[in-house]
Design an enzyme around this catalytic site. Structure first.
Site, PDB file in Angstrom:
ATOM      1  N   GLU A 277     -29.156 -45.138  26.406  1.00 20.19           N
ATOM      2  CA  GLU A 277     -29.815 -46.053  27.490  1.00 20.19           C
ATOM      3  C   GLU A 277     -29.269 -45.769  28.600  1.00 20.19           C
ATOM      4  OE1 GLU A 277     -32.780 -47.638  26.905  1.00 20.19           O
ATOM      5  OE2 GLU A 277     -32.486 -46.650  24.798  1.00 20.19           O
ATOM      6  N   TRP A 280     -30.701 -42.980  30.112  1.00 23.98           N
ATOM      7  CA  TRP A 280     -31.851 -43.176  30.514  1.00 23.98           C
ATOM      8  C   TRP A 280     -31.945 -43.698  32.166  1.00 23.98           C
ATOM      9  CZ3 TRP A 280     -37.111 -42.656  30.244  1.00 23.98           C
ATOM     10  CH2 TRP A 280     -38.019 -43.434  30.709  1.00 23.98           C
ATOM     11  N   TRP A 308     -58.595 -51.294  39.108  1.00 25.28           N
ATOM     12  CA  TRP A 308     -57.866 -52.606  38.718  1.00 25.28           C
ATOM     13  C   TRP A 308     -58.939 -53.581  38.823  1.00 25.28           C
ATOM     14  CZ3 TRP A 308     -53.604 -51.711  36.672  1.00 25.28           C
ATOM     15  CH2 TRP A 308     -52.862 -50.586  36.738  1.00 25.28           C
ATOM     16  N   ASN A 346     -35.089 -56.348  27.276  1.00 24.32           N
ATOM     17  CA  ASN A 346     -35.921 -55.090  27.559  1.00 24.32           C
ATOM     18  C   ASN A 346     -37.222 -54.965  26.519  1.00 24.32           C
ATOM     19  OD1 ASN A 346     -36.053 -52.620  29.006  1.00 24.32           O
ATOM     20  ND2 ASN A 346     -35.958 -51.888  26.942  1.00 24.32           N
ATOM     21  N   TRP A 364     -49.765 -52.455  38.511  1.00 21.47           N
ATOM     22  CA  TRP A 364     -48.281 -52.501  38.250  1.00 21.47           C
ATOM     23  C   TRP A 364     -47.277 -52.634  39.366  1.00 21.47           C
ATOM     24  CZ3 TRP A 364     -45.064 -49.016  40.454  1.00 21.47           C
ATOM     25  CH2 TRP A 364     -45.663 -47.799  40.969  1.00 21.47           C
ATOM     26  N   TRP A 387     -41.635 -49.503  35.278  1.00 23.98           N
ATOM     27  CA  TRP A 387     -43.261 -50.207  35.388  1.00 23.98           C
ATOM     28  C   TRP A 387     -44.081 -49.116  35.298  1.00 23.98           C
ATOM     29  CZ3 TRP A 387     -45.390 -54.829  35.317  1.00 23.98           C
ATOM     30  CH2 TRP A 387     -44.906 -55.865  34.965  1.00 23.98           C
TER      31      TRP A 387
END
Length: 483
Positions: A277, A280, A308, A346, A364, A387
């Site tokens: 992580e 990441w 949208w 998370n 988003w 996102w």
């Protein structure tokens, strides 16, 4: 000691230990003009959100005390660095600037500023104090930037062992002498970083200790116990099995190299999953380095045409989502946790983001902006990349058609409702089987739990099954290249 000072510019590295810019300044033997700028007046700098401003106040207060304990002083200035740095250099007589690099839009602005300073004869020394590996030094075998995490992590991992392994973390200098006289600066109180009317930050104060000391304590506590179950436990929001180091990393109160070294030293189960992580985080910064507008523009350009919801409908849905009033407990619990603590688990972030984007068809970017304002760990790289990952438009993203069912996700990852009952006390008395979807409870169960749907807790604002069909239809309307 040399009479000409060096200017040490703190930015996203608010610590003294394992800070290469700090170490270089101390080794120079010159007085150190330690500086932090609250950046304003630059189009390249995104203003901090409310929760991050609260954190910054505490972090700077801690850093200033640590510097003062070593004979120095942290100078605070507010404005555009392109004006402030030349002014301070001229005033102090400093002929060198030391700083750790930034990435994204601020990094682009830094490059222009530093080029100008060098043209004026100022020595600029930059270091990597933010990531495990500099983005420009890691690429695919074809020489192109990585766009998929797994091969990126494989390549990054290879640089963390053997002869390529990072050096041991640097100790904090014993002395950081300030020049005399020191230029005048602001006080933290001048900046009004803390909320006043109303003071909503009580939950933040109860959950966090900003600063290098707080970061060190958080890492030690994690490695003493929770890391053992991190591999399977990081997805369980009802249990304290994550590190909660993210805001400390975001503000540079601890370095990823310090985290890496500590994890390898204890060799606990779960440490490898946790370090992935941390990898990441590096990946997200590598993306931001090459896509400074990642918070606004999808990395997959076809998604700029995504259909949208109408603006009025999206605004109504967004308002319900931000208040934790969607009628879906796992989503609402996450947004309540965020508002009260400045943080969200998370797994719940992914569920809440999927619901906003796919069930409600809200862009988003709206969710990214809400997180930017309310998260204490609102990192420009991780927040935007996360996102885009959920929205299916980023690098190595989950496909858009992967639509989380908020009920089954809740049942799987919070089966006993520990998380839900903590953040949704109005539902606490419901039996486990009804807690995840209160509208399925019998009238007797609702009455016994004193739950009145539509009054004490909202009815679902959408039917997930119908919303899923609508989202897939919206996806299908894009060109085949977007699928």
């Amino acid at each position: 000691m040399s009479s000409s000072p060096v200017l040490l510019w703190f930015r996203q590295d608010l610590r003294l230990s394992d800070n290469p810019a700090v170490a270089a300044a101390a080794q120079s033997g010159a007085p150190i003009l330690a500086l932090f700028i609250l950046e304003e007046g630059s189009e390249d700098h995104r203003p901090l959100g409310s929760a991050s401003r609260w954190w910054l106040h505490g972090s700077l207060d801690s850093l200033a005390r640590d510097i003062a304990n070593r004979g120095g002083r942290l100078l605070l200035r507010r404005g555009n660095p392109s004006r402030i740095l030349p002014e301070l250099l001229a005033h102090s007589g400093a002929r060198s600037v030391l700083a750790n690099q930034r990435f994204g839009a601020p990094g682009s602005a830094d490059a222009t500023l530093f080029e100008s300073l060098r043209a004026d004869g100022i020595a600029v020394r930059l270091f990597n104090g933010t990531l495990l590996h500099h983005p420009d030094a890691l690429s695919t075998k074809g020489g192109t930037p990585f766009k998929v995490f797994t091969p990126f992590w494989k390549a990054l991992s290879a640089t963390l062992t053997g002869d390529l392994a990072p050096a041991a973390p640097l100790s904090a200098p014993e002395r950081l002498e300030a020049p005399a006289p020191l230029p005048e600066g602001d006080t933290l109180e001048d900046w009004d970083l803390l909320p006043v009317h109303p003071d909503w930050a009580g939950g933040l104060r109860g959950h966090w200790t900003p600063g290098e000391g707080g970061a060190r304590e958080r890492l030690e506590a994690f490695l003493k116990g929770p890391v053992i179950r991190y591999g399977e436990g990081r997805d369980l929001p009802g249990q304290a099995l994550t590190s909660r180091l993210s805001p400390h990393l975001r503000f540079g109160e601890i370095s990823p190299n310090q985290v890496l070294t500590a994890c390898r030293r204890v060799q606990r189960p779960g440490a490898a999953a946790f370090l992935r992580e941390v990898g990441w985080r590096d990946f997200c910064h590598h993306l931001l380095h090459r896509n400074p507008d990642m918070a606004d523009r999808p990395l997959r350009s076809e998604y700029t045409r995504f259909p949208w919801a109408e603006k009025e409908d999206a605004a109504t849905a967004l308002a319900a989502w931000t208040r934790g009033r969607t009628g879906y407990p796992i989503v609402d619990a996450g947004l309540r946790e965020l508002w009260q603590t400045g943080w969200m688990h998370n797994r719940v972030r992914m569920i809440a983001a999927s619901f906003l984007i796919k069930d409600l068809l809200v862009p988003w970017q709206e969710g990214e902006r809400w997180f930017w304002d309310t998260l204490v760990d609102a990192c420009p790289a991780n927040n935007a990349a996360g996102w885009q990952w959920v929205a299916g438009c980023g690098a190595d993203a989950a496909p858009f058609f992967r639509i989380f069912n908020p009920v089954t996700q809740s049942q799987k990852f919070d089966p006993k409702g520990l998380y839900l009952r903590r953040w949704l006390p109005e539902l606490a008395a419901l039996p486990d089987h009804a807690l995840h979807a209160p509208w399925t409870a019998s009238p007797l169960e609702l009455t016994s739990a004193k739950v009145r749907l539509g009054e004490t807790y909202p009815q679902p604002i959408v039917d997930h099954g119908q919303a899923r069909v609508r989202a897939l239809a919206a996806l299908k309307s894009l060109s085949s290249s977007a699928v």
